[in-house]
Design an enzyme around this catalytic site. Structure first.
Site, mmCIF file in Angstrom:
data_model
loop_
_atom_site.group_PDB
_atom_site.id
_atom_site.type_symbol
_atom_site.label_atom_id
_atom_site.label_comp_id
_atom_site.label_asym_id
_atom_site.label_seq_id
_atom_site.Cartn_x
_atom_site.Cartn_y
_atom_site.Cartn_z
ATOM 1 N N HIS A 76 3.292 -20.249 -49.018
ATOM 2 C CA HIS A 76 3.593 -21.510 -49.712
ATOM 3 C C HIS A 76 3.057 -21.493 -51.144
ATOM 4 O O HIS A 76 3.686 -22.019 -52.056
ATOM 5 C CB HIS A 76 3.070 -22.709 -48.917
ATOM 6 C CG HIS A 76 1.587 -22.735 -48.724
ATOM 7 N ND1 HIS A 76 0.880 -21.711 -48.145
ATOM 8 C CD2 HIS A 76 0.662 -23.680 -49.052
ATOM 9 C CE1 HIS A 76 -0.403 -22.023 -48.108
ATOM 10 N NE2 HIS A 76 -0.554 -23.209 -48.655
ATOM 11 N N CYS A 159 29.408 -39.466 -40.273
ATOM 12 C CA CYS A 159 29.289 -40.195 -39.002
ATOM 13 C C CYS A 159 30.383 -41.243 -38.835
ATOM 14 O O CYS A 159 30.497 -41.882 -37.788
ATOM 15 C CB CYS A 159 27.924 -40.868 -38.955
ATOM 16 S SG CYS A 159 27.649 -41.952 -40.363
#
Ligand code: CTP
Length: 399
Positions: A76, A159
Site C-alpha cells: 500500500h 437496476c
C-alpha cells in the site's frame, strides 16, 4: 530553482464493485493509449464483475487483485508513493463511505489514506444510495479533503430505477484526468514555500499580541501543493494543528522569526504562498511579568514589524511566482490590487476577517492584470486548488 521533472506519468486506477466496473476497462485502454502507465487495484466487489486477467491483458502497469495487498508488507505504501494520481472508477457507496471516514480495510482504501497525491472519484450506484445522507456527507467530506468528485449522470440505471447514479461519461472522466495530469506536470518537483498561521509578539513572560488566524488556509495550501507533487516547505506560526502535509516544517513564533525562516528558504523556492497573518506591530518584551500595581508606569510601545512579503517581493528572481493574501474590512478588491502591485506579486487572494477559523468562506483571486476569479462559499481546500490552478497557468505561460 527546480524545473518540472519529466517523470513517467503513473496513475493508479482503483476499481470497485459496481455494474459500471466494465467501463473502467475502456478508461484503462484510453489512458494507456495516451501515454500513462496504469497500475490497477481491484476490490473484492470489483472481482464479482470482472477478473484481474481482463485488466492484466490491457495494462502496461501492474494489477493488484483483492487480497494481494497482504502478499508484501508495504504494497500500500509503495503504491501510494509511486502514483501521481489516483482515480477510483467506478466508486461504490461502500468505498466512498469508507474513504471519507478513514477506513483502510483493503489495498485500495489503504493506498488512498497513505497517499498525498491528487485523487479523483467517479461515483456509480443506485439513485437512492446516491441521494442517501451517508453518501452525500461522504462526498462533501471528500471534496473538502481535496478529492475531485466527478458527479454521476441522471438516467435509467442498471437496476431499472431512474435518477442520478449513472457513471459520468468517460470523456468527462478522461478530460478531468488530463487536466489534473497537466497541472501535476507543471507543479511537480517545484519547491513551494507556504507560510501560514498567526505570529506571536510577547509583551512579557506571560502575555502576547496575536490574532485569530487558525492556519487552516495554509494547511490546505500545503496539502494541495503536495498533491501536485511539489516539494513543500511549510513555515508556520503557533497553531493548534501540528500535523501538516509537507516535506519540511519550520515552526516559528514572532514576525521576526518568520522573516528569518522565509529569507532562509526563499532563494531557491519556485513559488511562495504567503498566507500568514503576520503581526504588523511588535513590542519590546518586558522582563518577568508586568504586575498589576505597576500598570500605571507601564506603557506598551508598538514598533512596526518588517513586511516579509514586500521584502521578499523586492528580491524576487525571474521565474519565481509569489502569491499573497489580503485581509480587508473595507474596499476589499481595490486594496488587494494595490497590495499586489506594492509587494510585486503575481496573484493575491482577497478575503475578509470572517474567513478566520471557518472552513467554508468567500474569496477572490486577483491576477496581475486585474482579472479575478470569485469563489463563493467554498472550502479552504477549494481556494487552495484554485490558487495552484493559477500557479500552473502562469508556469505554462512562461514556458
Ligand atoms: N504580510 C507580510 N508581512 C507583514 C504583514 C503582512 O508578509 N508584516 C503579508 C501577509 O502574509 C499577506 C500580505 O502581506 O500575504 C498582506 O497582508 P495584510 O495583513 O492583508 O496587509 P498588510 O500588508 O499588513 O497591510 P494592512 O494591514 O495595512 O492592510
Amino acid at each position: 530553482m527546480r524545473k518540472s521533472s519529466n517523470l513517467e506519468k503513473r496513475i493508479l486506477l482503483g476499481v470497485t464493485g459496481s455494474v459500471a466496473a466494465f467501463r473502467s476497462l475502456e478508461l484503462l485502454r484510453k489512458l494507456v493509449k495516451n501515454g500513462f502507465v496504469v497500475d490497477v487495484v481491484l476490490t473484492e466487489g470489483a472481482e464479482l464483475f470482472l477478473t484481474p486477467l481482463s485488466f492484466t491483458s490491457l495494462t502496461n502497469g501492474n494489477v493488484y487483485p483483492s487480497g494481494s495487498g497482504y502478499l508484501t508488507p508495504f504494497a500500500h505504501l509503495d503504491l501510494a508513493k509511486g502514483s501521481q494520481l489516483i482515480v477510483v472508477c467506478p466508486a461504490t457507496a461502500n468505498t466512498l463511505n469508507k474513504i471519507a471516514n478513514g477506513i483502510a480495510d483493503n489495498l485500495l482504501t489503504s493506498v488512498l489514506i497513505a497517499s498525498t497525491a491528487r485523487k479523483i472519484v467517479c461515483p456509480a450506484m443506485n439513485v437512492n444510495m446516491y441521494r442517501s445522507q451517508q453518501v452525500q456527507d461522504s462526498l462533501k467530506k471528500l471534496r473538502n479533503m481535496g478529492y475531485i468528485v466527478i458527479e454521476p449522470q441522471k438516467g435509467q440505471l442498471a437496476c431499472g430505477d431512474e435518477g442520478e447514479g449513472k457513471l459520468a461519461p468517460l470523456e468527462e472522466i478522461f478530460a478531468t484526468i488530463m487536466e489534473s495530469s497537466e497541472e501535476i506536470e507543471l507543479i511537480q518537483g517545484l519547491k513551494v514555500l507556504v507560510v501560514s498561521g498567526p505570529t506571536r509578539e510577547w509583551i512579557d513572560e506571560v502575555r502576547f499580541i496575536s490574532n485569530a488566524s487558525s492556519g487552516l488556509m495554509g494547511t490546505a495550501l500545503a496539502a494541495e501543493a503536495k498533491s501536485l507533487g511539489a516539494e513543500v516547505v511549510f513555515i508556520t506560526g503557533p497553531c493548534e494543528n501540528r500535523f501538516y502535509l509537507a516535506d519540511k516544517i519550520l515552526y516559528v513564533e514572532s514576525a521576526k522569526d518568520m522573516y528569518d525562516a522565509v529569507m532562509q528558504e526563499i532563494d531557491d523556492a519556485d513559488v511562495l504562498v504567503m498566507a500568514a497573518a503576520v503581526a504588523d506591530f511588535t513590542v519590546r518584551k518586558h522582563k518577568g511579568k508586568v504586575k498589576k500595581e505597576d500598570i500605571e508606569k507601564f506603557t506598551l510601545e508598538l514598533e512596526p514589524t518588517v513586511d516579509i512579503l514586500r521584502e521578499a517581493g523586492s528580491r524576487k528572481k525571474n521565474g519565481q511566482i509569489f502569491v499573497g493574501f489580503s485581509l480587508e474590512t473595507d474596499n476589499l478588491l481595490d486594496n488587494a490590487l494595490t497590495k499586489l502591485k506594492k509587494k510585486n506579486l503575481d496573484i493575491i487572494v482577497a478575503n475578509s476577517p470572517e474567513s478566520f477559523s471557518k472552513d467554508i468562506t468567500n474569496a477572490t483571486i486577483i491576477r496581475k492584470d486585474g482579472t479575478q476569479v470569485d469563489l463563493e462559499k467554498v472550502s479552504k481546500r477549494k481556494i487552495a486548488m484554485e490558487v495552484f490552478k493559477e500557479v500552473a497557468r502562469l508556469r505554462k505561460l512562461s514556458r
